[in-house]
Design a protein around this motif. Structure first.
Motif, PDB file in Angstrom:
ATOM      1  N   GLU A 123      16.757  32.728  19.031  1.00  0.00           N
ATOM      2  CA  GLU A 123      18.039  32.719  18.314  1.00  0.00           C
ATOM      3  C   GLU A 123      19.042  31.814  19.035  1.00  0.00           C
ATOM      4  N   ALA A 167      17.559  43.113  16.271  1.00  0.00           N
ATOM      5  CA  ALA A 167      18.761  42.424  15.794  1.00  0.00           C
ATOM      6  C   ALA A 167      19.378  41.675  16.969  1.00  0.00           C
ATOM      7  N   ALA A 169      20.805  38.397  16.576  1.00  0.00           N
ATOM      8  CA  ALA A 169      21.745  37.364  16.149  1.00  0.00           C
ATOM      9  C   ALA A 169      23.133  37.609  16.736  1.00  0.00           C
ATOM     10  N   GLU A 170      23.576  38.869  16.716  1.00  0.00           N
ATOM     11  CA  GLU A 170      24.905  39.187  17.251  1.00  0.00           C
ATOM     12  C   GLU A 170      24.953  38.960  18.767  1.00  0.00           C
ATOM     13  N   ASP A 171      23.902  39.362  19.474  1.00  0.00           N
ATOM     14  CA  ASP A 171      23.851  39.142  20.922  1.00  0.00           C
ATOM     15  C   ASP A 171      23.855  37.649  21.239  1.00  0.00           C
ATOM     16  N   ALA A 173      24.999  35.221  19.385  1.00  0.00           N
ATOM     17  CA  ALA A 173      26.318  34.671  19.047  1.00  0.00           C
ATOM     18  C   ALA A 173      27.330  35.002  20.133  1.00  0.00           C
ATOM     19  N   SER A 174      27.266  36.201  20.694  1.00  0.00           N
ATOM     20  CA  SER A 174      28.174  36.580  21.783  1.00  0.00           C
ATOM     21  C   SER A 174      27.923  35.731  23.028  1.00  0.00           C
TER      22      SER A 174
END
Length: 188
Positions: A123, A167, A169-171, A173-174
């Motif tokens: 990712e 999941a 994607a959020e990690d 992105a952070s």
């Protein structure tokens, strides 16, 4: 074994490319495995081979990783027992899927945690534009095997964490946002 070693080298190269894109210095895989994990004797791998590993041709890198793993099948630093046998690392059994205390099937921590890390790296690579073909193939292979396992055991009988890909994607992105903020801060 040769295919696994090849995948290891290709994955290391992809991760090294991602690290460069993120502004970090890649790790010398062979030196790390030897110096920070379990070393082999100098007769198996010389200090020069360890140091020069990143600049070698891929076939030589694969060969040296093979030598490293073959050299630790039997603990190179063990003393023979009363029967003349050395400590045999290769005799360790692989951890298998098992039921937890609630009676749900779980897969071993390794490779599941490695899979989750690979998904996070792929990712991040998507965000940087770095291709990670080997990482994606290995993740897909694991997902396929996990899906077959869940189907075989029945979804209701398997721990819910295996129902979907992690999941990440959020990690990612952070992490990406923090790296961008750090770059901005450093470039002032």
């Amino acid at each position: 074994m040769p295919e696994s070693i090849r995948h290891m080298v290709l994955l290391w190269k992809e991760i090294s490319g991602l690290l460069r894109s993120l502004g970090a210095e890649p790790v010398n895989l062979l030196k790390f495995l030897n110096d920070d994990n379990y070393p082999v004797r100098e007769e198996s791998l010389t200090r020069e081979e360890l140091e020069r590993f990143p600049e070698m041709e891929q076939i030589k890198q694969e060969y040296l990783l093979y030598v490293r793993y073959a050299s630790i099948l039997i603990d190179p630093y063990s003393e023979p027992d009363e029967n003349g046998r050395y400590y045999d690392f290769s005799a360790f059994p692989y951890e298998r899927a098992a039921c937890d205390l609630q009676g749900r099937w779980t897969v071993p921590r390794v490779p599941y945690e490695d899979y989750c890390r690979i998904k996070l790296l792929t990712e991040l690579a998507r965000l940087t534009g770095d291709p990670m073909e080997t990482a994606n193939k290995l993740a897909a292979l694991f997902e396929n095997q996990l899906s077959r396992f869940v189907e075989e055991k029945g979804a209701a009988n398997v721990h819910e964490r295996y129902a979907a890909a992690p999941a990440v994607a959020e990690d990612a992105a952070s992490i990406w946002a923090e790296l961008q903020a750090l770059r901005t801060l450093l470039n002032g």
